[in-house]
Write a protein that holds these residues in place. Structure first.
Motif, PDB file in Angstrom:
ATOM      1  N   TYR A  88       4.453   8.281   4.228  1.00 23.40           N
ATOM      2  CA  TYR A  88       5.413   7.468   4.962  1.00 23.40           C
ATOM      3  C   TYR A  88       4.673   6.696   6.045  1.00 23.40           C
ATOM      4  O   TYR A  88       4.000   7.286   6.894  1.00 23.40           O
ATOM      5  CB  TYR A  88       6.502   8.344   5.585  1.00 23.40           C
ATOM      6  CG  TYR A  88       7.404   8.995   4.562  1.00 23.40           C
ATOM      7  CD1 TYR A  88       8.323   8.229   3.845  1.00 23.40           C
ATOM      8  CD2 TYR A  88       7.349  10.362   4.312  1.00 23.40           C
ATOM      9  CE1 TYR A  88       9.158   8.815   2.902  1.00 23.40           C
ATOM     10  CE2 TYR A  88       8.188  10.958   3.377  1.00 23.40           C
ATOM     11  CZ  TYR A  88       9.089  10.176   2.679  1.00 23.40           C
ATOM     12  OH  TYR A  88       9.909  10.755   1.752  1.00 23.40           O
TER      13      TYR A  88
ATOM     14  N   TYR B  27      12.107   3.481   4.544  1.00 18.85           N
ATOM     15  CA  TYR B  27      10.688   3.693   4.829  1.00 18.85           C
ATOM     16  C   TYR B  27       9.800   2.735   4.065  1.00 18.85           C
ATOM     17  O   TYR B  27      10.193   2.106   3.081  1.00 18.85           O
ATOM     18  CB  TYR B  27      10.300   5.134   4.481  1.00 18.85           C
ATOM     19  CG  TYR B  27      10.420   5.458   3.014  1.00 18.85           C
ATOM     20  CD1 TYR B  27       9.326   5.363   2.151  1.00 18.85           C
ATOM     21  CD2 TYR B  27      11.647   5.854   2.471  1.00 18.85           C
ATOM     22  CE1 TYR B  27       9.437   5.652   0.805  1.00 18.85           C
ATOM     23  CE2 TYR B  27      11.775   6.143   1.128  1.00 18.85           C
ATOM     24  CZ  TYR B  27      10.676   6.040   0.299  1.00 18.85           C
ATOM     25  OH  TYR B  27      10.789   6.321  -1.047  1.00 18.85           O
TER      26      TYR B  27
ATOM     27  N   SER C 275       5.684   2.878   2.401  1.00 18.98           N
ATOM     28  CA  SER C 275       4.645   3.833   2.029  1.00 18.98           C
ATOM     29  C   SER C 275       3.329   3.090   1.892  1.00 18.98           C
ATOM     30  O   SER C 275       3.277   1.866   1.985  1.00 18.98           O
ATOM     31  CB  SER C 275       4.999   4.557   0.722  1.00 18.98           C
ATOM     32  OG  SER C 275       4.965   3.658  -0.364  1.00 18.98           O
TER      33      SER C 275
END
Length: 381
Positions: free
Chosen positions: A157, A304, A306
């Motif tokens: 993350y 989120y 990544s």
């Protein structure tokens, strides 16, 4: 102003002159979204969305009996089959480690994380909002403190907006927490953005920190932490949210910005961790033998970015996210289909707010939200 609906903290809608009314936003699948835009004081774009719902899991409801032996507690099996299968087993790792190698003073208790302290529980509120919820339990036994923790399996993350609809209840002497974490062998190089509720504190205060909050000499780093007054008791159901951006970490309770720290904001990819614990120290408090405290969670939501790892969504489609920047675009597609979960009337579900990211600019700005907030609050009076 007290809110009773978990989404009522969100803006009721954009101003009438904005792109469209919130009621007209079209519900859509995450797969159709190139990016997700957040609301708040510092709106940002994210590539991905996950939602974990613990509200209707009666078939898995089981409250394990406390285990009074530390070894047996550590070796306990999962509380139900829910924790052995998707979506849980694909996303989260329930922990069974202990602090036996890290007890650096006589006051610190042996703390043992147990799989039996993470379980699905029937909601027995007087007017329950859900059938069930997820519980994390910590309990003081005669010889040790049992605790609960689960960590995200992905460690990639890289900036996020994490939310949970939760409350903390029970005895004094415990801490419930939701935080990002990047490990380092040097404690002073750990990267961590913390939300910590200490049950020894008044119910209207929460500690927010960009760790580390202590220097190498043991002095408190005041710029790194804030003990904030929040608009709603942490003993009541509230939406707790952390927005981790490149320059700041911002925390919200029921949509209200309660803390923002720009000092030593985490920089690198991290895990997301939830726990309920105590070690009997001055910081956590020392729980009375036989007492327990609980963090109860109805749902968790993650928006989120990544670091480029391939992941498989619920339909089995592999999705590749590009290296994260301040504004993120999905590989090859760009950020054309812009979605929001904040403007949705259904918790955990995205709505399409624009088919071009450039159209969202200005509507999802601090000024735009301030105006929309004014319109919303005026309508609620």
């Amino acid at each position: 102003m007290a809110f009773t609906n978990p989404r009522s903290y969100l803006l009721a809608g954009l101003a009438m002159t904005a792109l469209t009314k919130a009621a007209d936003f079209q519900e859509t699948s995450d797969n159709d979204c190139d990016c997700f835009v957040t609301n708040g004081t510092d709106a940002k774009y994210f590539t991905s969305h996950k939602f974990y719902d613990f509200r209707s899991l009666s078939q898995y409801a089981n409250v394990p009996e406390p285990i009074n032996d530390p070894q047996d507690s550590s070796n306990a099996p999962p509380a139900s089959d829910y924790f052995k299968q998707s979506p849980w087993a694909d996303s989260w790792g329930t922990q069974a480690w202990n602090n036996s190698g890290n007890q650096d003073d006589e006051a610190k208790l042996l703390m043992v994380n147990s799989l039996s302290n993470v379980y699905i529980e029937k909601n027995r509120d007087q007017d329950p909002e859900s059938d069930t919820f997820l519980t994390l339990r910590t309990m003081r036994h005669d010889e040790f403190q049992s605790a609960a923790e689960f960590e995200s399996i992905p460690m990639s993350y890289h900036f996020l907006s994490a939310r949970m609809y939760a409350r903390t209840v029970g005895a004094k002497g415990a801490i419930s927490a939701m935080f990002t974490y990047r490990k380092s062998d040097d404690p002073n190089l750990i990267q961590e953005a913390d939300l910590e509720i200490r049950t020894i504190d008044p119910p209207d205060t929460i500690q927010y920190t960009n760790q580390p909050s202590y220097s190498r000499t043991g002095d408190t780093v005041s710029q790194a932490t804030q003990n904030a007054t929040v608009p709603r008791s942490w003993e009541e159901w509230s939406v707790h949210r952390v927005d981790w951006h490149p320059k700041t970490t911002t925390w919200y309770v029921d949509g209200q910005n309660v803390s923002q720290i720009g000092f030593q904001t985490p920089r690198d990819p991290a895990q997301v961790i939830f726990n309920m614990w105590s070690e009997g120290t001055v910081w956590t408090g020392n729980m009375t033998r036989g007492d327990a405290a609980y963090m109860q969670i109805q749902w968790i939501e993650l928006l989120y970015n990544s670091t480029g790892d391939a992941t498989t969504n619920s339909n089995g489609n592999v999705r590749h996210d590009v290296e994260t920047k301040h504004v993120v675009k999905r590989k090859n597609d760009g950020c054309k289909m812009v979605c929001s979960v904040d403007e949705s009337h259904k918790i955990g579900t995205a709505v399409l707010v624009a088919n071009d990211a450039s159209l969202v600019k200005g509507v999802y700005s601090p000024l735009g939200f301030a105006f929309a907030s004014f319109v919303t609050l005026f309508a609620m009076v």
